[in-house]
Design an enzyme around this catalytic site. Structure first.
Site, mmCIF file in Angstrom:
data_model
loop_
_atom_site.group_PDB
_atom_site.id
_atom_site.type_symbol
_atom_site.label_atom_id
_atom_site.label_comp_id
_atom_site.label_asym_id
_atom_site.label_seq_id
_atom_site.Cartn_x
_atom_site.Cartn_y
_atom_site.Cartn_z
ATOM 1 N N CYS A 126 -6.595 -6.687 -3.930
ATOM 2 C CA CYS A 126 -6.796 -6.464 -2.497
ATOM 3 C C CYS A 126 -8.276 -6.631 -2.185
ATOM 4 O O CYS A 126 -9.094 -5.819 -2.615
ATOM 5 C CB CYS A 126 -6.347 -5.061 -2.095
ATOM 6 S SG CYS A 126 -4.570 -4.848 -2.099
ATOM 7 N N CYS A 140 -2.573 -2.334 -5.097
ATOM 8 C CA CYS A 140 -2.908 -3.721 -5.420
ATOM 9 C C CYS A 140 -4.250 -3.851 -6.129
ATOM 10 O O CYS A 140 -4.622 -4.939 -6.537
ATOM 11 C CB CYS A 140 -2.825 -4.619 -4.190
ATOM 12 S SG CYS A 140 -3.766 -4.093 -2.778
ATOM 13 N N CYS A 194 0.167 -4.364 -0.031
ATOM 14 C CA CYS A 194 0.519 -4.135 -1.434
ATOM 15 C C CYS A 194 0.657 -5.514 -2.073
ATOM 16 O O CYS A 194 0.455 -6.531 -1.410
ATOM 17 C CB CYS A 194 1.765 -3.265 -1.586
ATOM 18 S SG CYS A 194 3.307 -3.978 -1.018
#
Length: 133
Positions: A89, A85, A11
């Protein structure tokens, strides 16, 4: 996947959702799964409300520290679970991905974080059932 599967929870701040998910997986799987967590922009410390919510179910996460997501950590993981995210990410080719839509516990009251904790347990239980032979 190796004999001992590895899961990386990601996250943004690695202070709430990913830490709770990693703790649930460690608790439920014991040493049968290698568990990692990281954040794209890690916080300085674990969310104290997440610590309290996990403590209520007998899981202590006070010894955990937010960590930065690295290429090596992702590369060494069989499954990468992202949690809110988005584009922060990165995608690593050849990995199994899951994206869990969960409320961000940052700044939330304990009753909301409890619900996030319980939602995460449900997701982790489902994930664990796919990791066992």
């Amino acid at each position: 996947m190796t004999d001992k599967p590895s899961v990386l929870f990601v996250c943004v701040h690695n202070a709430g959702r990913s830490q709770m998910a990693a703790a649930w997986l460690r608790h439920l799987a014991g040493d049968s799964v290698e568990v990692r967590s990281a954040g794209s922009a890690p916080a300085d410390r674990i969310n104290p409300t997440a610590v309290e919510a996990m403590r209520e179910v007998g899981i202590d996460i006070t010894d955990q520290t937010p960590a930065r997501l690295t290429w090596d950590t992702a590369e060494a993981s069989d499954v990468i679970v992202t949690m809110g995210c988005g584009d922060a990410c990165p995608v690593f080719p050849g990995k199994r991905y899951e994206d869990w839509k969960l409320t961000d516990p940052a700044g939330q009251p304990l009753d909301v974080v409890r619900q996030v904790r319980d939602d995460i347990k449900t997701h982790v239980t489902g994930l664990l059932s796919t990791l066992k032979p």
